[in-house]
Design a protein around this motif. Sequence first.
Motif, PDB file in Angstrom:
ATOM      1  N   ASP A  59      -7.077 -28.457  42.955  1.00 53.60           N
ATOM      2  CA  ASP A  59      -7.156 -28.585  44.409  1.00 53.60           C
ATOM      3  C   ASP A  59      -5.898 -28.011  45.046  1.00 53.60           C
ATOM      4  O   ASP A  59      -4.841 -28.642  45.038  1.00 53.60           O
ATOM      5  CB  ASP A  59      -7.320 -30.066  44.786  1.00 53.60           C
ATOM      6  N   GLU A  60      -5.992 -26.789  45.581  1.00 53.94           N
ATOM      7  CA  GLU A  60      -4.850 -26.120  46.229  1.00 53.94           C
ATOM      8  C   GLU A  60      -3.600 -26.225  45.350  1.00 53.94           C
ATOM      9  O   GLU A  60      -2.547 -26.702  45.801  1.00 53.94           O
ATOM     10  CB  GLU A  60      -4.572 -26.746  47.600  1.00 53.94           C
ATOM     11  N   PRO A  61      -3.662 -25.797  44.084  1.00 52.07           N
ATOM     12  CA  PRO A  61      -2.560 -26.060  43.155  1.00 52.07           C
ATOM     13  C   PRO A  61      -1.243 -25.372  43.494  1.00 52.07           C
ATOM     14  O   PRO A  61      -0.195 -25.765  42.989  1.00 52.07           O
ATOM     15  CB  PRO A  61      -3.112 -25.540  41.821  1.00 52.07           C
ATOM     16  N   LEU A  62      -1.281 -24.341  44.348  1.00 54.48           N
ATOM     17  CA  LEU A  62      -0.053 -23.604  44.667  1.00 54.48           C
ATOM     18  C   LEU A  62       0.433 -23.830  46.089  1.00 54.48           C
ATOM     19  O   LEU A  62       1.433 -23.263  46.500  1.00 54.48           O
ATOM     20  CB  LEU A  62      -0.290 -22.100  44.434  1.00 54.48           C
ATOM     21  N   ALA A  63      -0.285 -24.660  46.845  1.00 54.92           N
ATOM     22  CA  ALA A  63      -0.014 -24.797  48.278  1.00 54.92           C
ATOM     23  C   ALA A  63       1.376 -25.353  48.578  1.00 54.92           C
ATOM     24  O   ALA A  63       1.971 -25.027  49.608  1.00 54.92           O
ATOM     25  CB  ALA A  63      -1.077 -25.678  48.930  1.00 54.92           C
ATOM     26  N   ALA A  64       1.896 -26.202  47.701  1.00 55.11           N
ATOM     27  CA  ALA A  64       3.174 -26.858  47.993  1.00 55.11           C
ATOM     28  C   ALA A  64       4.389 -26.041  47.554  1.00 55.11           C
ATOM     29  O   ALA A  64       5.520 -26.486  47.711  1.00 55.11           O
ATOM     30  CB  ALA A  64       3.208 -28.229  47.311  1.00 55.11           C
ATOM     31  N   LEU A  65       4.163 -24.840  47.024  1.00 54.52           N
ATOM     32  CA  LEU A  65       5.262 -24.044  46.482  1.00 54.52           C
ATOM     33  C   LEU A  65       5.771 -23.034  47.503  1.00 54.52           C
ATOM     34  O   LEU A  65       5.014 -22.540  48.332  1.00 54.52           O
ATOM     35  CB  LEU A  65       4.802 -23.305  45.224  1.00 54.52           C
ATOM     36  N   ASP A  66       7.069 -22.701  47.408  1.00 52.42           N
ATOM     37  CA  ASP A  66       7.600 -21.643  48.266  1.00 52.42           C
ATOM     38  C   ASP A  66       7.090 -20.304  47.754  1.00 52.42           C
ATOM     39  O   ASP A  66       6.546 -20.195  46.654  1.00 52.42           O
ATOM     40  CB  ASP A  66       9.133 -21.683  48.298  1.00 52.42           C
TER      41      ASP A  66
END
Length: 363
Positions: free
Chosen positions: A172-179
């Motif tokens: 679920d949106e696995p990269l969304a929290a990364l810069d």
Amino acid sequence: MTHTRQTAPGSTPTGVDGEGLDARLVVQRGSFRLDVALTVAPGEVVALLGPNGAGKTTALRALAGLVPVSGGGVCLDGAALDRTPPESRPVGVVFQDYLLFPHLTALDNVAFGPRCHGASKAKAREIAAGWLDRMGLADHAGAKPRRLSGGQAQRVALARALATRPRLLLLDEPLAALDARTRLEVRAELRRHLAEFEAVAVLVTHDPLDAMVLADRLVVVESGRVVQEGTPSEIARRPRTDYIAQLVGLNLYRGTAGGHTVRLEAGPAITTTEELSGPVFVAFPPGAVTLFRDRPSGASARNLWRCEVAGLETHGDQIRADLTGELSLAADLTAVAAAELGLQPGATVWATVKATQTHAYPA
């Protein structure tokens, strides 16, 4: 990336002898209704793509058993999961915010799954150590989540999901929290791990690049239903809704073709190289649009429209002009060209597009 034989969603499972995922997810929540069919073969990565509120995460949570379905059902490797509680499903989940246990080390976070599946403490830790090594995190096995970077935490969450050898991996949106920089690195790593994954993987994202890079097939969901599906190249070449067209960076129109002319439902006609008849879509990239301050004389372009600049924004290393008037469209041009044209909101311009730069296809 592994590519496998596909069938229509909601039909018999795509794998051999009933292997893979065959699901129809019907969820009613107030006035919102989700009705999505998914058929995914082992070794295939499918991305659920769509705007916020489309129902992507609801579909993922229904697959995990975290949201009850009001209709349809979930069949995985020939077994119905409808009455199977979430903790007993052969499903691994990677959430957007990772949900790592803050009081456990990276090693024990990954070992948690195998322990829940009956492995001894020693065996679970052995499995976890192997997965952390594969993720390049062997040196961080003793670190607790607060000591990990976003990219490291994402890798631990992925290792935890894979450590139970799931038959269905949900992301679920696995990269969304990364810069941005970390996202680039982790996306490449995630692609490698998904390519090696032999079971079914379903990814939810609103980022077209994540979907294009990670998935074999895209399923686009809008307002709770599937509006288009296909390979990334098929979706990019032939978008069927405004949302998808904006996603892949195309101007998209619907009209009726008669030979090389397409008369739009609302607007002028567009000349194309394709010779078609009946309902069609016409698409062209913003970069295919040439702008003039005055009506060009002797221009070879068959498509010429008087427009007004509604807005300007930086788009990569170019300027994107939002135009309204005879035809609403987006046009890309260099900053120098924008300055020479004196572009500003309210300015009148003439837009041309060569027929050879348009693409028409049946609606």
